[in-house]
Design an enzyme around this catalytic site. Structure first.
Site, PDB file in Angstrom:
ATOM      1  N   ALA A   1      -5.432  50.974 -11.609  1.00  0.00           N
ATOM      2  CA  ALA A   1      -5.625  52.118 -10.458  1.00  0.00           C
ATOM      3  C   ALA A   1      -7.136  52.379 -10.122  1.00  0.00           C
ATOM      4  CB  ALA A   1      -4.929  53.376 -10.510  1.00  0.00           C
TER       5      ALA A   1
ATOM      6  N   GLY B   1     -13.699  53.429  -8.109  1.00  0.00           N
ATOM      7  CA  GLY B   1     -14.309  52.632  -8.874  1.00  0.00           C
ATOM      8  C   GLY B   1     -15.404  53.093  -9.974  1.00  0.00           C
TER       9      GLY B   1
ATOM     10  N   LYS C   1     -14.559  54.350 -12.711  1.00  0.00           N
ATOM     11  CA  LYS C   1     -14.205  53.723 -14.393  1.00  0.00           C
ATOM     12  C   LYS C   1     -14.363  52.157 -14.155  1.00  0.00           C
ATOM     13  CE  LYS C   1     -10.875  57.449 -14.997  1.00  0.00           C
ATOM     14  NZ  LYS C   1     -10.842  57.824 -13.631  1.00  0.00           N
TER      15      LYS C   1
ATOM     16  N   GLU D   1      -6.128  47.985  -6.623  1.00  0.00           N
ATOM     17  CA  GLU D   1      -5.708  49.198  -6.098  1.00  0.00           C
ATOM     18  C   GLU D   1      -4.632  49.129  -4.965  1.00  0.00           C
ATOM     19  OE1 GLU D   1      -6.685  52.491  -6.355  1.00  0.00           O
ATOM     20  OE2 GLU D   1      -5.563  53.065  -4.768  1.00  0.00           O
TER      21      GLU D   1
ATOM     22  N   ASP E   1       0.830  46.654  -5.871  1.00  0.00           N
ATOM     23  CA  ASP E   1       1.456  47.846  -6.564  1.00  0.00           C
ATOM     24  C   ASP E   1       1.247  47.249  -7.913  1.00  0.00           C
ATOM     25  OD1 ASP E   1       4.722  49.050  -6.215  1.00  0.00           O
ATOM     26  OD2 ASP E   1       2.984  49.370  -7.752  1.00  0.00           O
TER      27      ASP E   1
ATOM     28  N   ASP F   1      -5.227  54.617 -15.010  1.00  0.00           N
ATOM     29  CA  ASP F   1      -5.515  56.163 -14.933  1.00  0.00           C
ATOM     30  C   ASP F   1      -4.376  56.427 -13.757  1.00  0.00           C
ATOM     31  OD1 ASP F   1      -8.152  57.793 -13.228  1.00  0.00           O
ATOM     32  OD2 ASP F   1      -7.066  58.424 -14.862  1.00  0.00           O
TER      33      ASP F   1
ATOM     34  N   CYS G   1      -4.964  63.064 -14.742  1.00  0.00           N
ATOM     35  CA  CYS G   1      -5.856  64.406 -14.651  1.00  0.00           C
ATOM     36  C   CYS G   1      -4.710  65.444 -14.395  1.00  0.00           C
ATOM     37  CB  CYS G   1      -6.714  64.364 -13.387  1.00  0.00           C
ATOM     38  SG  CYS G   1      -5.910  63.897 -11.802  1.00  0.00           S
TER      39      CYS G   1
END
Lengths: 581, 187
Positions: A283, A287, A289, A307, A334, A353, A411
């Protein structure tokens, strides 16, 4: 302190007034006076006609001395006893007063009654009142036994706290409930207060183009007030304030640094990509990471930056080009399809992530999270995350020379999106949790309410705004042990929860031992009964049914045992018939 | 994604030659660090959806199983072919060009922001310029601290620049790093 007032007129006054009341007029004279009056009034009640007590407590020293000087020696003992009693009584009364004062204080903290609440609901919210009440409830909860109100249960306090938090901070009921369950009262308030502040802006030096020292010098010359972000990173800078927009300096446009939240450094640091490896970032947009991974790999190897959402591809591509990253293949799949596209067991490391509810990112710029997240959001995200993490694990080659790792990060602070997903992965695939390499941050939950997770989950890391001054974050690093997958329908049925608690290795050992152990037992039991033939048959039977994957073996062996038992019974009948005949 | 055919290769190399001159050989024959293989391969150009990508061979090999519709980019995009078939270099080629540029121009600090907004370089903003620049040459624009800002076409030769008055255009703007913010959608 000698009091100039004669005791008698005061005592007369006190007899008139109702006892136990603190007189406001006398308070103005001095608190000591009111205390004395109280004691006097009570002593009037308790010690009628004891002249010594009266004088000793309320009278001046001079008068006390006069009286004492007039007394005979025989009365001295009685007098001393009286004085002792008086002192004891004084102490008692002082204690009572203290208790009375405490009670009065805790009455201030008493929970609002229904009428008061209704009145509050009618008026616009009184924020200072709410804040005061929140603080006082937290105070009571921390010292519940001593400070609690009579007849109020802990639940009442917590319900009131929840209502106040929802009104004061603006959270919806689901989030308020979850936070109250997860954190103790004092820490809860710290967390909520931290959510009301913005996190400091961070920059990551692009080591492909410059060094942190040089970059810091250049930016300081432009008027940016910054510092290294901490001991834990060699490329991070934290910006306190800036005269120029940090996102528009010539250095930014030349790709010398990236604006990135501090927590986004962590999963890449945990991933620790090596040069010449094959990495997948499932994911990747926008950009930050991906470009960090490329910088760590020094543009060697290959990164598949995937993505799912097409509009976000633009920013991903722009960042990749701006930062001078040349070893990426950017695709628009996906994440669940990636194992089919790139092949199973084909890459060295995967960074996931995962898309999440983002409950850890609450800040003044992101207030909508407070009211928009519900249990369905969490469940939807959890469902997606489970599929993605299995896909990530399937992508990794367990036999890779330098790799075989998956890093999962979100997160969010929700347990169904964090620990539960890792626990699910442990059960479904042959992986184990390894330390992230981050020596700060709290370890993940091993148990929470009714959930019991694998004990190795303590190696995962949780980060909070009130502890680490970065957004709420969760990082876990998994190592893939082998490329085999446990048979999907068999594994959950056969393994009980206690077995899940044991390490995956132990699980494998159990399964290994079971088919070997049990036929032997069966043999022995059969032999014990005198049916050697059947025992032998059972041995060959189970051996004949040995299959490559171990849980399948176990399941089939059970079948075999039932068949064996029925066969054994038949043979027994036959042999009996033969004997009869 | 396919290799460039002759006409396309000619167009691309022509544009690159303007900036790099003989250094073009280095661009094409550079040993590639990307890819997990040890013996370094070479770089190559590929065409995908009208965009030209410059990537190492190992990277290209590894991107073959991504389907056409889903591939968004490989390596570095250096430019695109317009509707009518002409090739234009985009700002993403800046790193590559800056590393192999033959003609360079350094801007004074006061003129940096103006160039990054997309304006051409005036004589007043010119700090330094390499010798023997001819009019029409490709030129890479740097700041005084050697940070690449963009590239353009020289409007005047080096001698003429010295003689020109302060408002004269020295370098015509072609691409600048500010486009990452202004034109992100069109890159």
């Amino acid at each position: 302190m000698p009091m100039a007032k004669p005791p008698n007129p005061n005592s007369q006054k006190n007899e008139k007034r109702p006892q136990g009341k603190v007189d406001e007029e006398e308070e103005e004279d001095g608190s000591q006076v009111s205390d004395l009056d109280d004691e006097q009034s009570r002593s009037d009640v308790s010690s009628d006609g004891d002249p010594f007590t009266d004088d000793f407590l309320g009278g001046s020293d001079e008068e006390g001395e006069e009286l004492r000087s007039e007394s005979d020696e025989s009365d001295l003992e009685a007098k001393s006893r009286a004085i002792d009693e008086a002192r004891a009584r004084a102490e008692l009364e002082a204690d009572e007063e203290l208790r009375l004062n405490i009670k009065e204080e805790s009455d201030e903290f008493r929970l609002p009654t229904k009428e008061e609440l209704e009145e509050e609901a009618r008026l616009p919210p009184n924020l200072s009142n709410l804040q005061r009440r929140i603080k006082e409830i937290v105070r009571v909860l921390t010292n519940f036994k001593t400070l609690r109100q009579e007849g109020a249960s802990r639940k009442d306090y917590i319900d009131q706290l929840k209502a106040d938090i929802m009104a004061y901070y603006g959270y919806n009921e689901f989030l308020a409930d979850t936070f109250i369950e997860m954190f103790p009262a004092v820490e809860l308030i710290e967390l909520l207060e931290a959510f009301e502040k913005n996190r400091p802006e961070c920059l990551r030096t692009n080591t492909l183009k410059t060094r942190r020292r040089d970059l810091a010098g250049v930016l300081i010359n432009r008027g940016v007030n910054l510092d290294p972000v901490g001991k834990w990173s060699k490329v991070g800078l934290v910006v306190y304030e800036s005269q120029v927009p940090t996102g528009a300096t010539p250095e930014y446009l030349a790709g010398h640094y990236m604006r990135q939240a501090a927590n986004s450094f962590l999963p890449v640091m945990a991933l620790a990509p090596q040069e010449k490896e094959r990495i997948v970032d499932m994911a990747a947009a926008p950009g930050g990471k991906t470009t960090y991974i490329a910088a760590l790999m020094k543009n060697t190897g290959v990164i598949y930056a995937n993505e799912y959402k097409e509009p976000r591809l633009k920013s991903l591509l722009a960042n990749i080009h701006r930062m001078g990253v040349t070893n990426t293949v950017v695709c628009n799949y996906d994440g669940k399809e990636l194992p089919k596209i790139l092949g199973l067991n084909s890459v060295d490391r995967v960074l996931l992530d995962a898309p999440c509810t983002g409950t850890g990112t609450v800040c003044p710029d992101q207030q909508s999270i407070k009211t928009s997240k519900s249990i369905e959001d969490v469940q939807n995200c959890a469902f997606l995350q489970k599929q993605l993490i299995l896909a990530a694990i399937d992508l990794v080659d367990a036999n890779s020379k330098s790799g075989g790792y998956v890093v999962y990060s979100t997160c969010s602070v929700m347990i169904p999106e964090n620990e539960a997903i890792i626990d699910y992965a442990l059960r479904k695939r042959d992986v184990k949790i390894v330390p992230c390499g981050l020596d700060f941050g709290r370890s993940g939950f091993i148990r929470f309410r009714e959930h019991r997770f694998h004990p190795s989950l303590e190696k995962t890391r949780r980060f909070y705004p009130h502890v680490n001054n970065m957004e709420g974050f969760f990082v876990a690093k998994l190592k893939k042990l082998s490329n085999s997958k446990p048979a999907a329908p068999g594994a959950p049925n056969t393994s009980e929860k206690t077995e899940e608690a044991a390490a995956i290795d132990d699980d494998k050992k159990l399964r290994k031992d079971a088919p070997n152990g049990k036929p032997e037992q069966l043999k022995n039991s059969r032999n014990g009964k005198g049916k050697k033939k059947i025992g032998f048959k059972s041995g060959t039977h189970s051996e004949g049914k040995v299959s490559p994957s171990k849980p399948k073996l176990r399941k089939k062996w059970k079948f075999a045992s039932r068949e064996e038992i029925s066969q054994a019974r038949e043979e027994k009948r036959k042999s009996l018939k033969k004997r009869k005949v | 994604m396919r290799p460039l055919d002759e006409k396309e290769t000619a167009a691309v190399f022509e544009k690159l030659f303007k900036f790099t001159g003989p250094n073009l050989k280095h661009i094409v024959e550079r040993p590639a660090v990307e890819g997990p293989d040890d013996p370094p391969g070479r770089y190559c150009f590929r065409l995908h959806k009208n965009r030209v990508y410059y990537a190492s061979e190992s990277l290209v090999r590894r991107s073959t199983n991504v389907s056409r519709a889903r591939l968004a980019g490989i390596g570095t995009c250096i430019g695109k072919f317009t509707h009518h078939g002409s090739f234009r270099l985009t700002v993403q080629a800046l790193d590559l060009l800056a590393a192999h540029a033959r003609h360079k121009v350094w801007l004074k600090p006061t003129a940096e922001m103006s160039f990054l907004y997309g304006n051409s370089v005036l004589k007043s903003g010119l700090g330094r310029i390499t010798d023997n620049v001819k009019s029409g040459d490709g030129v890479v624009v740097f700041s005084m601290t050697d940070v690449p800002l963009g590239f353009g076409v020289a409007a005047r030769s080096t001698q003429d620049c010295r003689k020109a008055h302060a408002d004269a255009i020295v370098v015509n703007h072609q691409a600048d790093a500010g486009e990452y913010l202004r034109n992100e959608a069109e890159l």
